[in-house]
Write a protein that holds these residues in place. Structure first.
Motif, PDB file in Angstrom:
ATOM      1  N   PRO A   1     -11.430 -39.219 -17.201  1.00  0.00           N
ATOM      2  CA  PRO A   1     -12.298 -40.395 -17.165  1.00  0.00           C
ATOM      3  C   PRO A   1     -11.643 -41.526 -16.382  1.00  0.00           C
ATOM      4  CG  PRO A   1     -12.167 -39.482 -19.377  1.00  0.00           C
ATOM      5  CD  PRO A   1     -11.134 -38.788 -18.570  1.00  0.00           C
ATOM      6  N   GLY A   2     -12.510 -42.298 -15.723  1.00  0.00           N
ATOM      7  CA  GLY A   2     -11.992 -43.434 -14.974  1.00  0.00           C
ATOM      8  C   GLY A   2     -11.176 -42.975 -13.785  1.00  0.00           C
ATOM      9  N   GLU A   3      -9.998 -43.536 -13.656  1.00  0.00           N
ATOM     10  CA  GLU A   3      -9.119 -43.214 -12.530  1.00  0.00           C
ATOM     11  C   GLU A   3      -7.956 -42.333 -12.966  1.00  0.00           C
ATOM     12  OE1 GLU A   3      -7.918 -46.900 -10.865  1.00  0.00           O
ATOM     13  OE2 GLU A   3      -9.930 -47.443 -10.160  1.00  0.00           O
ATOM     14  N   PHE A   4      -8.171 -41.567 -14.008  1.00  0.00           N
ATOM     15  CA  PHE A   4      -7.087 -40.732 -14.522  1.00  0.00           C
ATOM     16  C   PHE A   4      -6.794 -39.594 -13.547  1.00  0.00           C
ATOM     17  CE2 PHE A   4      -5.372 -37.112 -16.770  1.00  0.00           C
ATOM     18  CZ  PHE A   4      -4.386 -37.682 -17.556  1.00  0.00           C
ATOM     19  N   VAL A   5      -5.557 -39.525 -13.062  1.00  0.00           N
ATOM     20  CA  VAL A   5      -5.107 -38.447 -12.174  1.00  0.00           C
ATOM     21  C   VAL A   5      -3.664 -38.123 -12.542  1.00  0.00           C
ATOM     22  CG1 VAL A   5      -4.603 -37.739  -9.816  1.00  0.00           C
ATOM     23  CG2 VAL A   5      -6.625 -39.138 -10.277  1.00  0.00           C
ATOM     24  N   HIS A   6      -3.374 -36.837 -12.651  1.00  0.00           N
ATOM     25  CA  HIS A   6      -1.996 -36.398 -12.930  1.00  0.00           C
ATOM     26  C   HIS A   6      -1.699 -35.178 -12.079  1.00  0.00           C
ATOM     27  CE1 HIS A   6       1.680 -35.383 -15.108  1.00  0.00           C
ATOM     28  NE2 HIS A   6       1.220 -34.138 -15.196  1.00  0.00           N
TER      29      HIS A   6
ATOM     30  N   CYS B  43      -0.240 -22.972  -4.596  1.00  0.00           N
ATOM     31  CA  CYS B  43      -1.362 -23.690  -5.193  1.00  0.00           C
ATOM     32  C   CYS B  43      -0.890 -25.073  -5.642  1.00  0.00           C
ATOM     33  CB  CYS B  43      -1.938 -22.950  -6.397  1.00  0.00           C
ATOM     34  SG  CYS B  43      -2.617 -21.320  -6.029  1.00  0.00           S
ATOM     35  N   THR B  44      -1.807 -26.009  -5.607  1.00  0.00           N
ATOM     36  CA  THR B  44      -1.567 -27.327  -6.193  1.00  0.00           C
ATOM     37  C   THR B  44      -2.417 -27.450  -7.448  1.00  0.00           C
ATOM     38  OG1 THR B  44      -3.309 -28.321  -4.836  1.00  0.00           O
ATOM     39  CG2 THR B  44      -1.053 -28.380  -3.973  1.00  0.00           C
ATOM     40  N   VAL B  45      -1.871 -28.141  -8.445  1.00  0.00           N
ATOM     41  CA  VAL B  45      -2.568 -28.322  -9.722  1.00  0.00           C
ATOM     42  C   VAL B  45      -2.671 -29.816  -9.987  1.00  0.00           C
ATOM     43  CG1 VAL B  45      -2.595 -27.794 -12.183  1.00  0.00           C
ATOM     44  CG2 VAL B  45      -1.632 -26.140 -10.561  1.00  0.00           C
ATOM     45  N   ARG B  46      -3.880 -30.261 -10.251  1.00  0.00           N
ATOM     46  CA  ARG B  46      -4.115 -31.683 -10.497  1.00  0.00           C
ATOM     47  C   ARG B  46      -5.047 -31.824 -11.697  1.00  0.00           C
ATOM     48  NH1 ARG B  46      -6.456 -35.420  -5.779  1.00  0.00           N
ATOM     49  NH2 ARG B  46      -4.307 -35.155  -5.075  1.00  0.00           N
ATOM     50  N   TRP B  47      -4.695 -32.743 -12.584  1.00  0.00           N
ATOM     51  CA  TRP B  47      -5.551 -33.098 -13.719  1.00  0.00           C
ATOM     52  C   TRP B  47      -6.307 -34.374 -13.374  1.00  0.00           C
ATOM     53  CZ3 TRP B  47      -6.348 -30.500 -18.296  1.00  0.00           C
ATOM     54  CH2 TRP B  47      -5.490 -29.439 -18.579  1.00  0.00           C
TER      55      TRP B  47
ATOM     56  N   TYR C   2     -11.704 -33.805 -19.185  1.00  0.00           N
ATOM     57  CA  TYR C   2     -10.522 -33.697 -18.337  1.00  0.00           C
ATOM     58  C   TYR C   2     -10.570 -32.346 -17.634  1.00  0.00           C
ATOM     59  CZ  TYR C   2      -8.764 -37.781 -20.801  1.00  0.00           C
ATOM     60  OH  TYR C   2      -8.613 -39.041 -21.317  1.00  0.00           O
ATOM     61  N   SER C   3     -10.284 -32.359 -16.361  1.00  0.00           N
ATOM     62  CA  SER C   3     -10.404 -31.147 -15.552  1.00  0.00           C
ATOM     63  C   SER C   3      -9.050 -30.753 -14.985  1.00  0.00           C
ATOM     64  CB  SER C   3     -11.403 -31.375 -14.416  1.00  0.00           C
ATOM     65  OG  SER C   3     -11.510 -30.224 -13.609  1.00  0.00           O
ATOM     66  N   CYS C   4      -8.722 -29.460 -15.153  1.00  0.00           N
ATOM     67  CA  CYS C   4      -7.526 -28.879 -14.541  1.00  0.00           C
ATOM     68  C   CYS C   4      -7.982 -28.214 -13.233  1.00  0.00           C
ATOM     69  CB  CYS C   4      -6.887 -27.853 -15.486  1.00  0.00           C
ATOM     70  SG  CYS C   4      -5.450 -27.008 -14.813  1.00  0.00           S
ATOM     71  N   ASP C   5      -7.691 -28.869 -12.114  1.00  0.00           N
ATOM     72  CA  ASP C   5      -8.173 -28.417 -10.807  1.00  0.00           C
ATOM     73  C   ASP C   5      -7.054 -27.706 -10.054  1.00  0.00           C
ATOM     74  OD1 ASP C   5     -10.593 -29.748 -11.357  1.00  0.00           O
ATOM     75  OD2 ASP C   5      -9.749 -31.636 -10.627  1.00  0.00           O
ATOM     76  N   VAL C   6      -7.334 -26.484  -9.615  1.00  0.00           N
ATOM     77  CA  VAL C   6      -6.348 -25.669  -8.899  1.00  0.00           C
ATOM     78  C   VAL C   6      -6.896 -25.357  -7.514  1.00  0.00           C
ATOM     79  CG1 VAL C   6      -4.996 -23.547  -8.925  1.00  0.00           C
ATOM     80  CG2 VAL C   6      -5.579 -24.673 -11.087  1.00  0.00           C
ATOM     81  N   GLU C   7      -6.105 -25.641  -6.496  1.00  0.00           N
ATOM     82  CA  GLU C   7      -6.485 -25.343  -5.110  1.00  0.00           C
ATOM     83  C   GLU C   7      -5.373 -24.531  -4.467  1.00  0.00           C
ATOM     84  OE1 GLU C   7      -8.123 -27.549  -1.074  1.00  0.00           O
ATOM     85  OE2 GLU C   7      -7.599 -28.725  -2.845  1.00  0.00           O
ATOM     86  N   CYS C   8      -5.748 -23.421  -3.818  1.00  0.00           N
ATOM     87  CA  CYS C   8      -4.744 -22.457  -3.350  1.00  0.00           C
ATOM     88  C   CYS C   8      -4.905 -22.154  -1.866  1.00  0.00           C
ATOM     89  CB  CYS C   8      -4.853 -21.153  -4.154  1.00  0.00           C
ATOM     90  SG  CYS C   8      -4.562 -21.365  -5.924  1.00  0.00           S
ATOM     91  N   GLU C   9      -3.750 -21.846  -1.246  1.00  0.00           N
ATOM     92  CA  GLU C   9      -3.692 -21.312   0.110  1.00  0.00           C
ATOM     93  C   GLU C   9      -3.201 -19.866   0.025  1.00  0.00           C
ATOM     94  OE1 GLU C   9      -1.154 -23.802   2.385  1.00  0.00           O
ATOM     95  OE2 GLU C   9      -2.392 -25.602   2.122  1.00  0.00           O
TER      96      GLU C   9
ATOM     97  N   ASN D 139     -10.590 -23.713  -8.069  1.00  0.00           N
ATOM     98  CA  ASN D 139     -11.297 -23.463  -9.322  1.00  0.00           C
ATOM     99  C   ASN D 139     -10.791 -24.475 -10.337  1.00  0.00           C
ATOM    100  OD1 ASN D 139     -13.057 -22.332 -11.122  1.00  0.00           O
ATOM    101  ND2 ASN D 139     -12.255 -20.255 -10.930  1.00  0.00           N
ATOM    102  N   SER D 140     -11.499 -24.590 -11.430  1.00  0.00           N
ATOM    103  CA  SER D 140     -11.101 -25.570 -12.433  1.00  0.00           C
ATOM    104  C   SER D 140     -11.602 -25.152 -13.805  1.00  0.00           C
ATOM    105  CB  SER D 140     -11.648 -26.959 -12.083  1.00  0.00           C
ATOM    106  OG  SER D 140     -13.064 -26.954 -12.070  1.00  0.00           O
ATOM    107  N   ALA D 141     -11.012 -25.763 -14.826  1.00  0.00           N
ATOM    108  CA  ALA D 141     -11.454 -25.602 -16.218  1.00  0.00           C
ATOM    109  C   ALA D 141     -11.370 -26.972 -16.871  1.00  0.00           C
ATOM    110  CB  ALA D 141     -10.592 -24.582 -16.958  1.00  0.00           C
ATOM    111  N   THR D 142     -12.241 -27.207 -17.824  1.00  0.00           N
ATOM    112  CA  THR D 142     -12.326 -28.539 -18.425  1.00  0.00           C
ATOM    113  C   THR D 142     -12.033 -28.501 -19.914  1.00  0.00           C
ATOM    114  OG1 THR D 142     -14.707 -28.300 -18.800  1.00  0.00           O
ATOM    115  CG2 THR D 142     -14.005 -29.303 -16.718  1.00  0.00           C
ATOM    116  N   ILE D 143     -11.529 -29.623 -20.382  1.00  0.00           N
ATOM    117  CA  ILE D 143     -11.327 -29.856 -21.815  1.00  0.00           C
ATOM    118  C   ILE D 143     -11.937 -31.220 -22.133  1.00  0.00           C
ATOM    119  CG2 ILE D 143      -9.670 -30.117 -23.686  1.00  0.00           C
ATOM    120  CD1 ILE D 143      -7.685 -28.504 -22.090  1.00  0.00           C
ATOM    121  N   GLU D 144     -12.778 -31.252 -23.140  1.00  0.00           N
ATOM    122  CA  GLU D 144     -13.378 -32.521 -23.549  1.00  0.00           C
ATOM    123  C   GLU D 144     -12.620 -33.073 -24.754  1.00  0.00           C
ATOM    124  OE1 GLU D 144     -17.572 -34.424 -25.214  1.00  0.00           O
ATOM    125  OE2 GLU D 144     -17.468 -32.309 -24.640  1.00  0.00           O
TER     126      GLU D 144
END
Length: 700
Positions: A345-350, A338-342, A383-390, A400-405
């Motif tokens: 807002p704006g162009e925030f990517v981690h 799986c890959t995990v990406r945060w 902010y969204s914690c996005d998980v994508e799996c093979e 799937n994802s979960a969010t924190i405001e």
């Protein structure tokens, strides 16, 4: 079978006896040997010499059990096999000529009857444990010059039989295998015999190879791999196919997960809508009388990633922000990777660390985080914690994802173009409009106007206050405040509003007796109870200005203007003079509410002496009582509270106490007024004044 020597001895004795007793009795035919085949006929004639005694007996005294009969002729004997030659004829027959003197002359007839295998039996087995030695032994009866024994085993493979003097004919297979089970046949043939049916014979035996259960795990008739991957929510049906000898019964087959039996016990493992908790090692066990065996499969239940956060919303105060903030998400997933990406807002990517291939039995939560440094209101948002799996054994991918405001709370602020005026002055009747231009905060705020501190209720429903027709009561300290929580009471803008109005009608106040004798001094002052700006007071005597200026005091919350005391020494000429008080202010310089005028009066010095004495005595008593009351009142009042004396000219935050520095002469006059119980009138209320340490003090 007798030896040749023994035969010779018997023949010699027989001849000797014949020679001396009966002469001439002898066999003319020699001993004979015959090789026959079972079923042949036998009829043979043997000649003998009767000698001098014609009474000779012939009999068979020894031999096998075959029915060999004697047909006696005159000088010969026919031996006949009845009905045919059988294997029972095998052996030697003794045919004896007996003379009257009982002398026996033997003749030996030997039969070698050849016959094929008429009885073939196989001993050993039929059950053998796999891996042991298989040994089958032939039991048969035959008389052959040459015999051939062959074994045919499963697969039509032919082996020549082995032979042992101890065991006879046998077949031996070391480390027998289950594949060698089946029908074993032995063929026995006698050679050099006529081609008759009985020259050959055979028999067979069904060999059973016993072995412990051999297990094959299937799913939909397809052999399972060691690791089987399915998705959460799918149904499974695993079949435990067992090959064993002897066969196992249903009660001999069961499944186990880890170290616990799976109920119900069966050769099938069926589960509907599996979850990741069903992940584990499943083992099928089967047993029979030979042994127990097992086979396992690792069931790997893959799932769509479950992503969660402890807090869906984090609220912080801008004035108390941490230097950095860490956001965390928890992930439960069984997948290939799986890959995990945060994102935010704006162009925030981690990009966080990925999730590697999961291991069997590991269903623990994984945690991934991101740290936001230099936290500010600009970081507000979701902010969204996005998980994508093979996944294994599938081209499927899931996410799937979960969010924190992040909610950073900050109050609204005045806009840069907001007028910073702190005071508004207008004439009564004019229109008042106050506007609070602001940049909204977080959360969105309501901005209203209120009067402070006397009034806490709002005087507007939004950020604009309009009073179409102002009155003097609209003067005050106006505040633009933000609501609701967490901004309650947050003051954004303060404005002092002063409504100008004309002075009220002034009054003349005597600081001495109003009716004095000639030569005495009359002290008066002019008082205007209410005016804004403060009233300008003028004392006129007979129409001419006599005194101007004075002090301004806050009495009962109202600015009261008072002139400096004006003293007039009474003469006969002053009698009947007109004393006048006139009030104006800067806003209304030409408008006077009116004037107050009184006529001065004088009286004779001695004629009024009794009156003076009475007034003095009465005044002394009154002053004494008033002084005692005032002293007691002030003492109690000082015990209850401490008055703070201050004048705030900038914001008109008026108190009930006003101080003004006075000259020594004025202090004396004010003291006289206080001690005489003089009263000041302001809107119908009367208050006392006193002098203390050179300060003019109004007290309630």
């Amino acid at each position: 079978m007798m030896s040749s020597f023994l035969k010779s001895v018997i023949l010699f004795l027989s001849l000797s006896t014949s020679m001396y007793v009966v002469t001439g009795i002898e066999w003319l035919s020699p001993d004979a040997s015959y090789t026959l085949v079972e079923g042949d006929t036998f009829n043979e004639t043997f000649q003998y010499n009767r000698g001098n005694d014609g009474n000779v007996g012939v009999s068979i005294t020894a031999g096998p059990t075959g029915d060999l009969r004697i047909e006696r002729l005159a000088s010969a004997v026919n031996l006949v096999a009845i009905p045919t030659v059988t294997r029972d004829f095998n052996g030697e027959y003794q045919v004896v000529l007996r003379s009257p003197d009982k002398t026996d002359v033997p003749l030996w007839v030997t039969f070698d009857v050849r016959y094929g295998p008429d009885l073939v039996a196989i001993t050993g087995g039929p059950e053998f444990d796999e891996g042991t030695v298989l040994r089958l032994t032939l039991e048969t009866k035959m008389n052959c010059e040459t015999s051939v024994v062959r074994w045919t085993v499963p697969g039509d493979e032919v082996f020549d039989s082995q032979y042992s003097d101890v065991m006879g004919w046998y077949l031996e297979v070391p480390e027998i295998k289950r594949s060698q089970k089946g029908l074993y046949k032995v063929d026995v043939e006698c050679q050099h015999l006529p081609d008759l049916e009985f020259n050959r014979n055979s028999n067979n035996i069904e060999v059973i190879i016993k072995y412990a259960p051999d297990i094959l795990l299937l799913r939909n008739d397809i052999t399972l791999n060691t690791n089987e991957y399915i998705f959460e929510g799918d149904d499974i049906g695993f079949d435990c196919e067992v090959d064993s000898q002897p066969p196992v019964t249903s009660s001999d087959i069961y499944w186990m997960k880890e170290n616990a039996k799976v109920e119900p016990e069966s050769h099938q493992l069926i589960s509907q809508s599996v979850s990741i908790t069903d992940t584990g090692k499943y083992t099928c066990l089967a047993s029979n009388s030979v042994g127990i065996n097992s086979s396992f499969v690792n069931l790997m239940v893959q799932n769509i990633p479950r992503v969660s956060t402890i807090n869906s919303k984090i609220t912080l105060q801008e004035n108390n922000l941490p230097t950095s903030l860490q956001l965390n998400c928890s992930i439960v997933v069984h997948s290939k990777m799986c890959t995990v990406r945060w994102t935010g807002p704006g162009e925030f990517v981690h990009e966080s660390d990925g999730i590697p291939e999961y291991r069997l039995g590991d269903i623990s939560e994984l945690h991934r985080s991101v740290v936001i440094d230099d936290l500010s209101r600009d970081d507000n948002g979701v902010y969204s914690c996005d998980v994508e799996c093979e996944y294994f054994d599938s081209e499927r991918s899931e996410s799937n994802s979960a969010t924190i405001e992040i909610n950073i709370v900050y109050p609204p602020q005045l806009s840069p173009n907001q007028a910073q005026s702190s005071q508004v002055i207008l004439r009564q009747g004019e229109r008042l409009q106050l506007t609070c231009d602001f940049i909204d905060g977080n959360p969105l705020a309501q901005v209203r106007w209120r009067i402070s501190p006397e009034k806490s209720s709002f005087v507007s429903t939004n950020n604009t206050l309009v009073i179409a027709n102002t009155t003097r009561s609209d003067s005050g300290h106006y505040e633009c405040v933000a609501y609701p929580q967490p901004f309650s009471g947050n003051k954004m803008l303060s404005v002092i509003v002063r409504v100008q109005y004309p002075p009220e009608k002034p009054i003349i106040r005597y600081l001495t007796e109003t009716n004095v004798a000639v030569g005495e001094t009359v002290a008066v002052e002019c008082v205007c109870a209410s005016s804004y700006p403060p009233a300008n007071l003028v004392i006129l005597l007979n129409g001419k200005e006599a005194a101007r200026g004075g002090t301004v005091a806050v009495i009962n919350g109202v600015e009261t203007s008072t002139t400096l005391p004006y003293e007039i020494k009474m003469t006969e000429e002053n009698n009947g003079d007109i004393l006048e008080c006139r009030a104006t202010n800067e806003a209304y310089p030409t408008e006077s509410i009116g004037t107050t005028a009184e006529a001065l009066r004088t009286s004779s010095s001695w004629g009024n002496l009794p009156l003076y004495i009475g007034l003095a005595a009465g005044g002394f008593v009154v002053l004494l009582i008033v002084g005692l009351c005032v002293s007691s009142y002030l003492r109690k009042r000082s015990q209850r509270r401490k008055k703070v004396l201050e004048i705030q000219e900038d914001e008109l935050n008026y108190t009930d106490i006003e101080m003004r520095r006075l000259s020594v002469a004025d202090q004396r006059k004010a003291s006289m007024a206080s001690m005489s119980g003089l009263e000041m009138e302001s809107k119908g209320e009367f208050k006392g004044v006193a002098i203390s340490d050179g300060v003019f003090v109004n007290f309630i």
